[in-house]
Design a protein around this motif. Structure first.
Motif, PDB file in Angstrom:
ATOM      1  N   PHE A 118       0.818  -1.198   0.000  1.00  9.84           N
ATOM      2  CA  PHE A 118       0.000   0.000   0.000  1.00  9.84           C
ATOM      3  C   PHE A 118       0.862   1.262   0.000  1.00  9.84           C
ATOM      4  N   LEU A 119       0.246   2.358  -0.391  1.00  6.90           N
ATOM      5  CA  LEU A 119       0.794   3.693  -0.212  1.00  6.90           C
ATOM      6  C   LEU A 119      -0.154   4.480   0.682  1.00  6.90           C
ATOM      7  N   LYS A 120       0.431   5.239   1.597  1.00  6.20           N
ATOM      8  CA  LYS A 120      -0.356   6.054   2.515  1.00  6.20           C
ATOM      9  C   LYS A 120       0.104   7.502   2.404  1.00  6.20           C
ATOM     10  N   HIS A 121      -0.847   8.433   2.342  1.00  7.87           N
ATOM     11  CA  HIS A 121      -0.533   9.836   2.132  1.00  7.87           C
ATOM     12  C   HIS A 121      -1.348  10.698   3.087  1.00  7.87           C
ATOM     13  N   THR A 179      -2.864  22.288  13.997  1.00  8.70           N
ATOM     14  CA  THR A 179      -4.219  22.384  14.524  1.00  8.70           C
ATOM     15  C   THR A 179      -5.198  21.670  13.613  1.00  8.70           C
ATOM     16  N   GLY A 180      -6.307  21.235  14.199  1.00  9.34           N
ATOM     17  CA  GLY A 180      -7.356  20.588  13.429  1.00  9.34           C
ATOM     18  C   GLY A 180      -7.096  19.117  13.190  1.00  9.34           C
ATOM     19  N   PRO A 181      -8.043  18.457  12.503  1.00  4.69           N
ATOM     20  CA  PRO A 181      -7.899  17.015  12.261  1.00  4.69           C
ATOM     21  C   PRO A 181      -6.841  16.708  11.212  1.00  4.69           C
ATOM     22  N   SER A 182      -6.209  15.569  11.362  1.00  8.02           N
ATOM     23  CA  SER A 182      -5.318  15.022  10.339  1.00  8.02           C
ATOM     24  C   SER A 182      -6.149  14.142   9.414  1.00  8.02           C
ATOM     25  N   ILE A 183      -5.937  14.295   8.101  1.00  8.18           N
ATOM     26  CA  ILE A 183      -6.699  13.529   7.117  1.00  8.18           C
ATOM     27  C   ILE A 183      -5.712  12.812   6.200  1.00  8.18           C
ATOM     28  N   ALA A 184      -5.939  11.509   6.000  1.00 12.11           N
ATOM     29  CA  ALA A 184      -5.026  10.705   5.176  1.00 12.11           C
ATOM     30  C   ALA A 184      -5.819   9.738   4.314  1.00 12.11           C
ATOM     31  N   THR A 185      -5.152   9.204   3.312  1.00 12.60           N
ATOM     32  CA  THR A 185      -5.716   8.149   2.480  1.00 12.60           C
ATOM     33  C   THR A 185      -4.686   7.030   2.344  1.00 12.60           C
ATOM     34  N   GLU A 186      -5.179   5.805   2.219  1.00 10.30           N
ATOM     35  CA  GLU A 186      -4.306   4.651   2.011  1.00 10.30           C
ATOM     36  C   GLU A 186      -4.912   3.781   0.917  1.00 10.30           C
ATOM     37  N   PHE A 187      -4.112   3.392  -0.056  1.00 12.82           N
ATOM     38  CA  PHE A 187      -4.625   2.612  -1.172  1.00 12.82           C
ATOM     39  C   PHE A 187      -3.558   1.617  -1.618  1.00 12.82           C
ATOM     40  N   ALA A 205      -7.957  -5.125  -4.209  1.00 14.28           N
ATOM     41  CA  ALA A 205      -7.525  -3.738  -4.088  1.00 14.28           C
ATOM     42  C   ALA A 205      -8.332  -3.062  -2.991  1.00 14.28           C
ATOM     43  N   SER A 206      -7.764  -1.997  -2.414  1.00 12.50           N
ATOM     44  CA  SER A 206      -8.468  -1.275  -1.358  1.00 12.50           C
ATOM     45  C   SER A 206      -8.171   0.210  -1.441  1.00 12.50           C
ATOM     46  N   LEU A 207      -9.121   1.001  -0.962  1.00 15.72           N
ATOM     47  CA  LEU A 207      -8.977   2.448  -0.868  1.00 15.72           C
ATOM     48  C   LEU A 207      -9.622   2.883   0.429  1.00 15.72           C
ATOM     49  N   ALA A 208      -8.851   3.585   1.292  1.00 18.42           N
ATOM     50  CA  ALA A 208      -9.343   3.978   2.615  1.00 18.42           C
ATOM     51  C   ALA A 208      -9.151   5.466   2.843  1.00 18.42           C
ATOM     52  N   GLY A 209     -10.054   6.022   3.633  1.00 19.76           N
ATOM     53  CA  GLY A 209      -9.911   7.390   4.118  1.00 19.76           C
ATOM     54  C   GLY A 209      -9.829   7.372   5.637  1.00 19.76           C
ATOM     55  N   ASN A 249     -12.102   5.494  10.413  1.00 22.21           N
ATOM     56  CA  ASN A 249     -11.677   4.816   9.184  1.00 22.21           C
ATOM     57  C   ASN A 249     -12.889   4.446   8.341  1.00 22.21           C
ATOM     58  N   ALA A 250     -12.765   4.656   7.031  1.00 26.70           N
ATOM     59  CA  ALA A 250     -13.757   4.168   6.074  1.00 26.70           C
ATOM     60  C   ALA A 250     -12.998   3.594   4.890  1.00 26.70           C
ATOM     61  N   GLU A 251     -13.320   2.356   4.524  1.00 25.32           N
ATOM     62  CA  GLU A 251     -12.553   1.663   3.490  1.00 25.32           C
ATOM     63  C   GLU A 251     -13.486   0.908   2.560  1.00 25.32           C
ATOM     64  N   THR A 252     -13.187   0.954   1.279  1.00 22.71           N
ATOM     65  CA  THR A 252     -13.882   0.139   0.299  1.00 22.71           C
ATOM     66  C   THR A 252     -12.877  -0.813  -0.340  1.00 22.71           C
TER      67      THR A 252
END
Length: 240
Positions: free
Chosen positions: A88-91, A102-110, A125-129, A143-146
């Motif tokens: 996977f790659l995570k960004h 400050t504020g929330p951290s937001i990332a994606t992993e696919f 394959a997978s894609l997550a937020g 976490n939300a993943e498809t």
């Protein structure tokens, strides 16, 4: 067969099934290792040994992830197989409280789900937020993943992780998730555990997970450690 077919969603944060919106620093390696764990469901009992996740900081806010685990059915007995493997790659899309902002951290992993070493599974394959927010009293990761599974079924995963205060040396943790592999399997799960933060690059964890898959109970004991180090030290040894 039921045990060896069971494969959790991508794990990138011990001892959870979900992950956090953070990545390893550039040039840093982070290894999450479970030397041995126990999994029991309606099909019997299996030894999960070892389970490992390798994270490498590729650059600013990017990380490469390689994972997999060995599973050996104990009751009834069976052959050891490599399962839950993936690359996977995570960004980090939006740096936030996990990056000392400050504020929330937001990332994606696919990425790609690799075939098991036994059986007839294919490539998935997978894609997550991921959204994480840290406060003085604790941290929440959503976490939300498809997923397109290795058997080419659609799958969705929704989970939440709750941690105690980061400043505590030993902090309580919990996770709940819902996962639905369409027309095949539905799972609800809850986990409770502890993380002992020895230092910034070393922690130990222990947790118990109780789930229901298609109405049948699933129990799992997890225990392991996470440690990190810079790859740059290899270069310095060679030059000296």
């Amino acid at each position: 067969m039921a045990l060896t077919a069971w494969s959790p969603s991508a794990r990138a944060y011990r001892p959870f099934d979900g992950t956090d919106a953070a990545v390893a620093a550039p040039g840093e390696v982070e290894i999450e290792l479970q030397p041995a764990g126990r999994l029991h469901d309606a099909g019997g009992t299996a030894l999960v040994a070892p389970a490992a996740v390798f994270n490498y900081g590729l650059g600013e806010d990017w990380e490469a992830v390689l994972e997999g685990q060995g599973e050996t059915p104990l009751s009834p007995s069976g052959l050891t197989s490599l399962t839950a493997a993936g690359a996977f790659l995570k960004h980090v899309v939006v740096p936030g409280s996990l990056q000392d902002k400050t504020g929330p951290s937001i990332a994606t992993e696919f990425g790609v789900l690799l075939p098991d070493s036994t059986g007839m599974s294919g490539v998935g394959a997978s894609l997550a937020g991921i959204v994480s927010q840290r406060w003085d009293w604790g941290t929440i990761h959503l976490n939300a993943e498809t997923v397109l599974t290795r058997d080419h079924h659609g799958d969705v995963f929704i989970g939440a992780i709750l941690e105690g205060p980061l400043k505590w040396t030993i902090r309580p943790v919990a996770e709940v998730f819902y996962e639905n592999e369409f027309s095949k399997e539905e799972t609800v799960s809850a986990l409770v555990g502890l993380i002992w933060q020895v230092r910034d690059n070393l922690s130990f964890d222990v947790a118990f997970r109780r789930g229901l898959t298609n109405g049948h109970p699933v129990d799992e004991i997890r225990a392991g450690l996470t440690f990190g180090f810079p790859l740059r030290f290899l270069d310095s040894r060679v030059t000296h």
